[in-house]
Design an enzyme around this catalytic site. Structure first.
Site, PDB file in Angstrom:
ATOM      1  N   SER A 142       0.869  -1.184   0.000  1.00 37.37           N
ATOM      2  CA  SER A 142       0.000   0.000   0.000  1.00 37.37           C
ATOM      3  C   SER A 142       0.900   1.227   0.000  1.00 37.37           C
ATOM      4  O   SER A 142       2.071   1.148   0.421  1.00 37.37           O
ATOM      5  CB  SER A 142      -0.834  -0.012   1.284  1.00 37.37           C
ATOM      6  OG  SER A 142      -1.449   1.229   1.496  1.00 37.37           O
ATOM      7  N   TYR A 155      -1.554  -0.229  10.621  1.00 33.50           N
ATOM      8  CA  TYR A 155      -1.624  -0.668   9.219  1.00 33.50           C
ATOM      9  C   TYR A 155      -0.350  -0.277   8.481  1.00 33.50           C
ATOM     10  O   TYR A 155       0.255  -1.072   7.757  1.00 33.50           O
ATOM     11  CB  TYR A 155      -2.857  -0.030   8.575  1.00 33.50           C
ATOM     12  CG  TYR A 155      -3.102  -0.430   7.140  1.00 33.50           C
ATOM     13  CD1 TYR A 155      -3.494  -1.719   6.811  1.00 33.50           C
ATOM     14  CD2 TYR A 155      -2.956   0.498   6.095  1.00 33.50           C
ATOM     15  CE1 TYR A 155      -3.735  -2.091   5.498  1.00 33.50           C
ATOM     16  CE2 TYR A 155      -3.196   0.141   4.780  1.00 33.50           C
ATOM     17  CZ  TYR A 155      -3.595  -1.150   4.481  1.00 33.50           C
ATOM     18  OH  TYR A 155      -3.829  -1.511   3.173  1.00 33.50           O
TER      19      TYR A 155
END
Ligand SMILES: NC(=O)c1ccc[n+]([C@@H]2O[C@H](COP(=O)([O-])OP(=O)(O)OC[C@H]3O[C@@H](n4cnc5c(N)ncnc54)[C@H](OP(=O)(O)O)[C@@H]3O)[C@@H](O)[C@H]2O)c1
Length: 241
Positions: A142, A155
């Site tokens: 990501s 995250y």
């Protein structure tokens, strides 16, 4: 460019979102597809959707954070489809919130799926790739793995770890003719984005990346001539609004 037709791909988190789009894209390319997912019904649904394509498929239930479950599931895949040529580590979860509001359990669950999950699946698949001196490993990271943002400490830490793992393994494996690469998208319109309120509801979804766009990138990277690869593809929406 090389053809990927006739190869076999294992996708984790294949029951919805980017994993599901990848499964369709592989099947369209004539790639045999193994779908691994946490929820059996979801991967079975996707397997049914693939019945229109002339490829072999299998779906297996496994929580990637559980090494034993992964080992058994990968064995079932090999029994059904034979050698795995392409592994896409796509399964991932997010827990978002300010640092002091995230619990230790939040941190551990994100780490166990996003980092240890990749570790478990690669452990189960890599030895035979080395034996065959061929293979592709694609880790879906990501843009949160390249820079931190408010509310994404757990995250983001897990996705930074995916980059460290990917780069180290890439350096070990390229001399075995195994390409290891990361794909790092910013927001993609999936259930993940809605469930984590990554949209404010006023945006035009068509201006953001779709799961199918991600699948196109993965396919085109895999078609690159085997003598080279892109270590990390950072993907941005052109004109989000
Ligand atoms: N969407 C975005 O904006 C975005 C942006 C950058 C990166 N990513 C990354 O892209 C990947 C896919 O995201 P997505 O948007 O497609 O998410 P999604 O719609 O939530 O789908 C994730 C898939 O992973 C599966 N999964 C979750 N935990 C699992 C576990 N422990 N074991 C096995 N499977 C598990 C889910 O299974 P179930 O079928 O049980 O739900 C689901 O099928 C993730 O790694 C995510 O971090 C997403």
């Amino acid at each position: 460019m090389q053809s990927i037709t006739g190869k076999t791909a294992l996708i984790t988190g294949a029951g919805r979102g980017i994993g599901r789009a990848l499964a369709h894209a592989f099947a369209r390319e004539g790639v045999h597809v193994a779908l691994m997912g946490r929820t059996r019904a979801n991967v079975e649904n996707v397997e049914n959707e693939l019945s229109e394509f002339d490829v072999k498929t299998v779906s297996v239930q496994a929580d990637v954070s559980d090494g034993e479950e992964v080992k058994e599931a990968v064995q079932s895949v090999k029994d059904a489809l034979g050698e795995i040529d392409i592994l896409v580590n796509n399964a991932g979860i997010g827990k978002f919130g300010r640092f002091l509001d995230l619990s230790e359990d939040d941190w551990r669950s994100v780490w166990d799926v996003n980092v240890m999950g990749i570790y478990h699946v690669i452990q189960a698949v890599l030895p035979e790739m080395i034996e065959r001196q061929a293979g592709e490993i694609v880790n879906i990271s990501s843009t949160s793995g390249l820079r931190g943002t408010e509310g994404s400490s757990a995250y983001s830490a897990s996705k930074f770890a995916v980059h460290g793992l990917t780069e180290s393994l890439m350096r070990e494996m390229r001399r075995e003719n195994i390409r290891v690469q990361a794909i790092s998208p910013s927001k993609v319109i999936t259930d993940f984005a809605s469930e984590h309120n990554l949209s404010d509801g006023t945006e035009d979804r068509e201006h953001f990346m779709q799961a199918e766009d991600l699948a196109d990138v993965v396919i085109s990277q895999l078609k690159l001539h085997p003598r080279m690869f892109v270590k990390n593809a950072e993907l941005w929406a052109t004109n989000p609004k």
